[in-house]
Design a protein around this motif. Sequence first.
Motif, PDB file in Angstrom:
ATOM      1  N   THR A 129     -31.665 -46.420 -29.154  1.00 64.14           N
ATOM      2  CA  THR A 129     -32.405 -45.812 -28.047  1.00 64.14           C
ATOM      3  C   THR A 129     -33.088 -44.540 -28.541  1.00 64.14           C
ATOM      4  O   THR A 129     -32.483 -43.730 -29.244  1.00 64.14           O
ATOM      5  CB  THR A 129     -31.464 -45.482 -26.883  1.00 64.14           C
ATOM      6  N   GLY A 130     -34.350 -44.380 -28.178  1.00 59.64           N
ATOM      7  CA  GLY A 130     -35.084 -43.186 -28.589  1.00 59.64           C
ATOM      8  C   GLY A 130     -36.488 -43.185 -28.019  1.00 59.64           C
ATOM      9  O   GLY A 130     -36.823 -43.977 -27.126  1.00 59.64           O
ATOM     10  N   ASP A 131     -37.310 -42.316 -28.529  1.00 58.18           N
ATOM     11  CA  ASP A 131     -38.702 -42.206 -28.094  1.00 58.18           C
ATOM     12  C   ASP A 131     -39.571 -43.086 -28.978  1.00 58.18           C
ATOM     13  O   ASP A 131     -39.395 -43.128 -30.197  1.00 58.18           O
ATOM     14  CB  ASP A 131     -39.167 -40.757 -28.180  1.00 58.18           C
ATOM     15  N   PRO A 132     -40.526 -43.791 -28.388  1.00 57.90           N
ATOM     16  CA  PRO A 132     -41.299 -44.779 -29.150  1.00 57.90           C
ATOM     17  C   PRO A 132     -42.254 -44.149 -30.158  1.00 57.90           C
ATOM     18  O   PRO A 132     -42.709 -43.022 -30.005  1.00 57.90           O
ATOM     19  CB  PRO A 132     -42.075 -45.533 -28.056  1.00 57.90           C
ATOM     20  N   ILE A 133     -42.532 -44.933 -31.185  1.00 51.09           N
ATOM     21  CA  ILE A 133     -43.536 -44.585 -32.191  1.00 51.09           C
ATOM     22  C   ILE A 133     -44.577 -45.695 -32.151  1.00 51.09           C
ATOM     23  O   ILE A 133     -44.317 -46.810 -32.608  1.00 51.09           O
ATOM     24  CB  ILE A 133     -42.921 -44.486 -33.596  1.00 51.09           C
ATOM     25  N   HIS A 134     -45.749 -45.415 -31.597  1.00 54.92           N
ATOM     26  CA  HIS A 134     -46.768 -46.449 -31.452  1.00 54.92           C
ATOM     27  C   HIS A 134     -47.735 -46.492 -32.627  1.00 54.92           C
ATOM     28  O   HIS A 134     -48.539 -47.421 -32.737  1.00 54.92           O
ATOM     29  CB  HIS A 134     -47.523 -46.246 -30.146  1.00 54.92           C
ATOM     30  N   CYS A 135     -47.691 -45.492 -33.483  1.00 56.90           N
ATOM     31  CA  CYS A 135     -48.502 -45.508 -34.698  1.00 56.90           C
ATOM     32  C   CYS A 135     -47.810 -44.611 -35.724  1.00 56.90           C
ATOM     33  O   CYS A 135     -47.056 -43.708 -35.364  1.00 56.90           O
ATOM     34  CB  CYS A 135     -49.928 -45.032 -34.446  1.00 56.90           C
ATOM     35  N   ASP A 136     -48.047 -44.897 -36.979  1.00 60.75           N
ATOM     36  CA  ASP A 136     -47.439 -44.082 -38.033  1.00 60.75           C
ATOM     37  C   ASP A 136     -48.309 -44.162 -39.281  1.00 60.75           C
ATOM     38  O   ASP A 136     -48.971 -45.168 -39.550  1.00 60.75           O
ATOM     39  CB  ASP A 136     -46.023 -44.571 -38.349  1.00 60.75           C
ATOM     40  N   GLY A 180     -40.798 -48.688 -43.643  1.00 62.99           N
ATOM     41  CA  GLY A 180     -40.257 -48.940 -42.318  1.00 62.99           C
ATOM     42  C   GLY A 180     -41.347 -49.345 -41.343  1.00 62.99           C
ATOM     43  O   GLY A 180     -42.520 -49.505 -41.709  1.00 62.99           O
ATOM     44  N   THR A 181     -40.953 -49.500 -40.067  1.00 66.53           N
ATOM     45  CA  THR A 181     -41.870 -50.002 -39.055  1.00 66.53           C
ATOM     46  C   THR A 181     -41.892 -49.061 -37.847  1.00 66.53           C
ATOM     47  O   THR A 181     -41.204 -48.042 -37.826  1.00 66.53           O
ATOM     48  CB  THR A 181     -41.448 -51.409 -38.599  1.00 66.53           C
ATOM     49  N   ILE A 182     -42.692 -49.441 -36.853  1.00 69.22           N
ATOM     50  CA  ILE A 182     -42.802 -48.666 -35.626  1.00 69.22           C
ATOM     51  C   ILE A 182     -42.158 -49.436 -34.474  1.00 69.22           C
ATOM     52  O   ILE A 182     -41.547 -50.481 -34.685  1.00 69.22           O
ATOM     53  CB  ILE A 182     -44.271 -48.318 -35.317  1.00 69.22           C
ATOM     54  N   GLY A 231     -54.079 -50.575 -41.645  1.00 69.36           N
ATOM     55  CA  GLY A 231     -55.081 -49.792 -42.345  1.00 69.36           C
ATOM     56  C   GLY A 231     -54.566 -49.301 -43.681  1.00 69.36           C
ATOM     57  O   GLY A 231     -53.361 -49.137 -43.873  1.00 69.36           O
ATOM     58  N   GLN A 232     -55.468 -49.047 -44.603  1.00 71.32           N
ATOM     59  CA  GLN A 232     -55.061 -48.604 -45.945  1.00 71.32           C
ATOM     60  C   GLN A 232     -56.069 -47.623 -46.510  1.00 71.32           C
ATOM     61  O   GLN A 232     -57.282 -47.792 -46.340  1.00 71.32           O
ATOM     62  CB  GLN A 232     -54.889 -49.792 -46.891  1.00 71.32           C
ATOM     63  N   ILE A 233     -55.572 -46.587 -47.133  1.00 75.85           N
ATOM     64  CA  ILE A 233     -56.383 -45.591 -47.828  1.00 75.85           C
ATOM     65  C   ILE A 233     -55.782 -45.396 -49.218  1.00 75.85           C
ATOM     66  O   ILE A 233     -54.599 -45.068 -49.327  1.00 75.85           O
ATOM     67  CB  ILE A 233     -56.402 -44.246 -47.064  1.00 75.85           C
ATOM     68  N   PRO A 234     -56.592 -45.620 -50.281  1.00 80.16           N
ATOM     69  CA  PRO A 234     -57.990 -46.056 -50.275  1.00 80.16           C
ATOM     70  C   PRO A 234     -58.135 -47.526 -49.868  1.00 80.16           C
ATOM     71  O   PRO A 234     -57.141 -48.240 -49.757  1.00 80.16           O
ATOM     72  CB  PRO A 234     -58.424 -45.843 -51.729  1.00 80.16           C
ATOM     73  N   ASP A 235     -59.380 -47.941 -49.650  1.00 74.83           N
ATOM     74  CA  ASP A 235     -59.647 -49.333 -49.291  1.00 74.83           C
ATOM     75  C   ASP A 235     -59.180 -50.270 -50.404  1.00 74.83           C
ATOM     76  O   ASP A 235     -59.207 -49.925 -51.589  1.00 74.83           O
ATOM     77  CB  ASP A 235     -61.145 -49.542 -49.050  1.00 74.83           C
ATOM     78  N   ASN A 275     -51.514 -47.287 -42.693  1.00 81.28           N
ATOM     79  CA  ASN A 275     -51.523 -46.946 -41.271  1.00 81.28           C
ATOM     80  C   ASN A 275     -51.022 -48.126 -40.444  1.00 81.28           C
ATOM     81  O   ASN A 275     -51.587 -49.225 -40.522  1.00 81.28           O
ATOM     82  CB  ASN A 275     -52.933 -46.566 -40.814  1.00 81.28           C
ATOM     83  N   LEU A 276     -49.968 -47.881 -39.674  1.00 75.29           N
ATOM     84  CA  LEU A 276     -49.463 -48.880 -38.734  1.00 75.29           C
ATOM     85  C   LEU A 276     -49.885 -48.452 -37.337  1.00 75.29           C
ATOM     86  O   LEU A 276     -49.493 -47.380 -36.868  1.00 75.29           O
ATOM     87  CB  LEU A 276     -47.942 -48.985 -38.809  1.00 75.29           C
ATOM     88  N   ASN A 277     -50.678 -49.288 -36.675  1.00 72.67           N
ATOM     89  CA  ASN A 277     -51.184 -48.938 -35.350  1.00 72.67           C
ATOM     90  C   ASN A 277     -51.570 -50.228 -34.646  1.00 72.67           C
ATOM     91  O   ASN A 277     -52.468 -50.945 -35.093  1.00 72.67           O
ATOM     92  CB  ASN A 277     -52.404 -48.013 -35.473  1.00 72.67           C
ATOM     93  N   THR A 278     -50.894 -50.540 -33.544  1.00 70.85           N
ATOM     94  CA  THR A 278     -51.140 -51.806 -32.863  1.00 70.85           C
ATOM     95  C   THR A 278     -52.482 -51.832 -32.154  1.00 70.85           C
ATOM     96  O   THR A 278     -52.926 -52.884 -31.702  1.00 70.85           O
ATOM     97  CB  THR A 278     -50.027 -52.085 -31.841  1.00 70.85           C
ATOM     98  N   SER A 279     -53.152 -50.699 -32.051  1.00 72.31           N
ATOM     99  CA  SER A 279     -54.469 -50.674 -31.396  1.00 72.31           C
ATOM    100  C   SER A 279     -55.591 -51.017 -32.366  1.00 72.31           C
ATOM    101  O   SER A 279     -56.732 -51.199 -31.948  1.00 72.31           O
ATOM    102  CB  SER A 279     -54.733 -49.290 -30.781  1.00 72.31           C
TER     103      SER A 279
END
Length: 300
Positions: free
Chosen positions: A113-120, A132-134, A144-148, A185-189
């Motif tokens: 149980t905790g506060d959500p992480i929607h992007c990292d 790890g994951t979100i 997403g990835q830097i550099p491309d 970059n992990l981001n479901t949007s």
Amino acid sequence: MVFFLLIFFHRKFLKKFVISNILNNSITSPDTIMLEGIGRGTPEMVKLNIPVLRRWNLVSVPLIVLDYSVDGLFPQSVSSAYEYTGVYVPRGTLVLGKGYWLKFVDPTNVSITGDPIHCDTIDVVAGWNLIGTITDTVDVSSIGQIPDDNIASNFFGYENGYQISGNLLPGKGYWVKVNSDGIINLNTSYLQQNSELVFNMPKYNTKLKFIDNSGNSTQLFLTEKIETKYFDELPPPPPSDVFDIRFSNNKFVGLLNTINSILINSVVYPLELSFESTENITLKVTYESTENQFSLALSP
């Protein structure tokens, strides 16, 4: 007289603020300070149930929690958590964005149980990284990835053997290889942008399937030609008592018309080998063992 004002905010709750007004109350009452800012406000608590299997799992922390200790997060575990830094290092405390090996006696569901992480944003170094994951499931094609074009492997999870993953699940850990130091970059949007990252592997003629007496399993493949645009490398071998089967060059794809040595680690015998092929072929299997290692050799 000069007064100093110290205001503390959790960095995940309020990102930026300004003091918009100060109201001078009576002498016997504290002054009122009004703030305007951008942030989430009241924390949104979430409870996740993370399924784990008997023996070894790849895990991570998908929420912001108060206690990051192994015992606090995964009280059913029976080992230290092992982080990968080029070698495996035991840890008693976990960190957001990292993946870990962790052992359990029985399959179970772990509640966190905790506060959500929607992007990292996860820092990665050249070579293999255990990340790890979100809180949300992430389609690898949206990562997403830097550099491309830095990602140089499939994403691998572990479920009684390494498995290529098309989705990153909350609370699980995953392997990924990159060409140089960078950021993931992990981001479901995010919109789908890297469809080539999903199950990127050579076309194969023959599939080998290994299953041991505990239900651990893995698949290896044989093909006539391996093109460089495909990913055919496996993550680093797991800790010594974790089930693992791979070609001796750390690949999961080998060539048909040559001898392929296969390394076998921590299996529960008997070990069953079956194969399917689009070609009319015969495989000769040679079994060898040393004090610490078993291996097979396949030849046409």
